[in-house]
Design an enzyme around this catalytic site. Structure first.
Site, PDB file in Angstrom:
ATOM      1  N   HIS A  45      -6.914   2.410   3.600  1.00 57.28           N
ATOM      2  CA  HIS A  45      -6.039   1.464   2.899  1.00 57.28           C
ATOM      3  C   HIS A  45      -6.878   0.437   2.128  1.00 57.28           C
ATOM      4  O   HIS A  45      -6.613   0.145   0.967  1.00 57.28           O
ATOM      5  CB  HIS A  45      -5.193   0.657   3.896  1.00 57.28           C
ATOM      6  CG  HIS A  45      -4.196   1.432   4.686  1.00 57.28           C
ATOM      7  ND1 HIS A  45      -4.118   1.361   6.055  1.00 57.28           N
ATOM      8  CD2 HIS A  45      -3.211   2.273   4.314  1.00 57.28           C
ATOM      9  CE1 HIS A  45      -3.126   2.125   6.493  1.00 57.28           C
ATOM     10  NE2 HIS A  45      -2.565   2.702   5.458  1.00 57.28           N
ATOM     11  N   LYS A  55      10.724   4.740   9.051  1.00 59.11           N
ATOM     12  CA  LYS A  55       9.574   4.929   9.955  1.00 59.11           C
ATOM     13  C   LYS A  55       9.929   4.223  11.250  1.00 59.11           C
ATOM     14  O   LYS A  55      10.722   3.279  11.244  1.00 59.11           O
ATOM     15  CB  LYS A  55       8.321   4.298   9.347  1.00 59.11           C
ATOM     16  CG  LYS A  55       7.675   5.181   8.304  1.00 59.11           C
ATOM     17  CD  LYS A  55       6.203   4.864   8.151  1.00 59.11           C
ATOM     18  CE  LYS A  55       5.554   5.799   7.147  1.00 59.11           C
ATOM     19  NZ  LYS A  55       4.151   5.508   6.947  1.00 59.11           N
ATOM     20  N   ARG A  98      -3.790  11.256  -0.452  1.00 56.30           N
ATOM     21  CA  ARG A  98      -4.723  12.075   0.315  1.00 56.30           C
ATOM     22  C   ARG A  98      -4.325  13.532   0.178  1.00 56.30           C
ATOM     23  O   ARG A  98      -3.181  13.875   0.458  1.00 56.30           O
ATOM     24  CB  ARG A  98      -4.648  11.725   1.807  1.00 56.30           C
ATOM     25  CG  ARG A  98      -5.236  10.413   2.191  1.00 56.30           C
ATOM     26  CD  ARG A  98      -4.713   9.964   3.523  1.00 56.30           C
ATOM     27  NE  ARG A  98      -3.285   9.698   3.452  1.00 56.30           N
ATOM     28  CZ  ARG A  98      -2.588   9.088   4.407  1.00 56.30           C
ATOM     29  NH1 ARG A  98      -3.168   8.696   5.502  1.00 56.30           N
ATOM     30  NH2 ARG A  98      -1.292   8.876   4.250  1.00 56.30           N
ATOM     31  N   SER A 126      -3.267   5.616   9.847  1.00 58.16           N
ATOM     32  CA  SER A 126      -3.056   4.702  10.967  1.00 58.16           C
ATOM     33  C   SER A 126      -2.798   5.493  12.245  1.00 58.16           C
ATOM     34  O   SER A 126      -3.231   5.088  13.328  1.00 58.16           O
ATOM     35  CB  SER A 126      -1.863   3.792  10.678  1.00 58.16           C
ATOM     36  OG  SER A 126      -2.103   3.029   9.529  1.00 58.16           O
TER      37      SER A 126
HETATM   38  P1  ADP Z   1      -0.201   5.791   6.729  1.00 59.69           P
HETATM   39  O1  ADP Z   1       0.091   6.986   5.893  1.00 59.69           O
HETATM   40  O2  ADP Z   1      -1.602   5.719   7.249  1.00 59.69           O
HETATM   41  O3  ADP Z   1       0.849   5.433   7.750  1.00 59.69           O
HETATM   42  P2  ADP Z   1       0.850   3.712   5.037  1.00 59.69           P
HETATM   43  O4  ADP Z   1       2.254   4.122   5.106  1.00 59.69           O
HETATM   44  O5  ADP Z   1       0.527   2.337   5.501  1.00 59.69           O
HETATM   45  O6  ADP Z   1      -0.200   4.634   5.754  1.00 59.69           O
HETATM   46  O7  ADP Z   1       0.321   3.958   3.571  1.00 59.69           O
HETATM   47  C1  ADP Z   1       0.199   3.014   2.571  1.00 59.69           C
HETATM   48  C2  ADP Z   1      -0.463   3.652   1.364  1.00 59.69           C
HETATM   49  O8  ADP Z   1      -1.834   3.873   1.663  1.00 59.69           O
HETATM   50  C3  ADP Z   1       0.112   4.996   0.972  1.00 59.69           C
HETATM   51  O9  ADP Z   1       0.094   5.081  -0.440  1.00 59.69           O
HETATM   52  C4  ADP Z   1      -0.857   5.976   1.579  1.00 59.69           C
HETATM   53  O10 ADP Z   1      -0.875   7.195   0.875  1.00 59.69           O
HETATM   54  C5  ADP Z   1      -2.153   5.221   1.419  1.00 59.69           C
HETATM   55  N1  ADP Z   1      -3.170   5.635   2.360  1.00 59.69           N
HETATM   56  C6  ADP Z   1      -3.060   5.706   3.700  1.00 59.69           C
HETATM   57  N2  ADP Z   1      -4.213   6.135   4.263  1.00 59.69           N
HETATM   58  C7  ADP Z   1      -5.080   6.357   3.219  1.00 59.69           C
HETATM   59  C8  ADP Z   1      -6.425   6.817   3.126  1.00 59.69           C
HETATM   60  N3  ADP Z   1      -7.116   7.188   4.206  1.00 59.69           N
HETATM   61  N4  ADP Z   1      -6.990   6.912   1.910  1.00 59.69           N
HETATM   62  C9  ADP Z   1      -6.267   6.563   0.809  1.00 59.69           C
HETATM   63  N5  ADP Z   1      -5.002   6.125   0.816  1.00 59.69           N
HETATM   64  C10 ADP Z   1      -4.408   6.020   2.010  1.00 59.69           C
END
Ligand code: ADP
Length: 163
Positions: free
Chosen positions: A18, A42, A92, A130
């Site tokens: 993130h 979620k 990703r 996460s």
């Molecule tokens: P997660 O998918 O880990 O639960 P979130 O819902 O908080 O994460 O995702 C927020 C944003 O960050 C989304 O656009 C998601 O694709 C991106 N994101 C999450 N993990 C990564 C990562 N390892 N590399 C790049 N972008 C990421």
């Protein structure tokens, strides 16, 4: 014209994946608003909104053009209320694509003034989420390569307290 973008997410908790997207966005745009979305689709999550905001503030404090906020509701409405016209999402591999594409098309319908920009994940973070952090940590594994050092100890303490 000054360009502001939103980086939305659950951040439950913040990972270096993130943070990489936030830092790269801060280099490209004038202002970045990182928004902890409390999305009913979620589950409730492991960390409270206040904890997630605190982690984000501590890890982005060195980036003067980044601010942190939270919102319960539609991203399309948050963007309209704050007059922001672009959202940056990290992408990703293939696993994110269907869901992100669906969300982007839905947001197009709900707010035609809002663009979705996909930023390709750093290859080293492709696997990181996460959920991976929570799974590895709860099984006693080392998460120091997955989360920013500023918040590492708090995450470990918090997840071990959950039992
Ligand atoms: P997660 O998918 O880990 O639960 P979130 O819902 O908080 O994460 O995702 C927020 C944003 O960050 C989304 O656009 C998601 O694709 C991106 N994101 C999450 N993990 C990564 C990562 N390892 N590399 C790049 N972008 C990421």
């Amino acid at each position: 014209m000054s360009k502001t973008v939103i980086c939305p997410g659950s951040f439950d908790p913040l990972t270096i994946g993130h943070l990489d997207i936030i830092q790269r966005s801060a280099k490209l745009f004038d202002r970045v608003i990182v928004v902890v979305m409390r999305n009913y689709t979620k589950n409730v999550g492991s960390f409270t909104t206040e904890e997630r905001l605190d982690f984000l503030r501590r890890c982005t404090g060195n980036l003067p053009n980044v601010t942190v906020d939270s919102y319960t509701g539609l991203l399309a409405d948050y963007a309209r209320e704050h007059q922001v016209h672009a959202v940056v999402k990290g992408l990703r591999a293939v696993s994110d694509f269907d869901d992100e594409f669906r969300q982007a098309l839905t947001n197009q319908e709900l707010n035609p003034d809002l663009e979705t920009i996909f930023m390709v994940a750093n290859a080293a973070h492709m696997f990181l989420s996460s959920s991976v952090v929570k799974e590895v940590c709860s099984l006693g594994g080392d998460i120091s390569k997955f989360v920013p050092p500023e918040i590492h100890d708090d995450i470990v303490k918090r997840l071990s307290r959950k039992g």
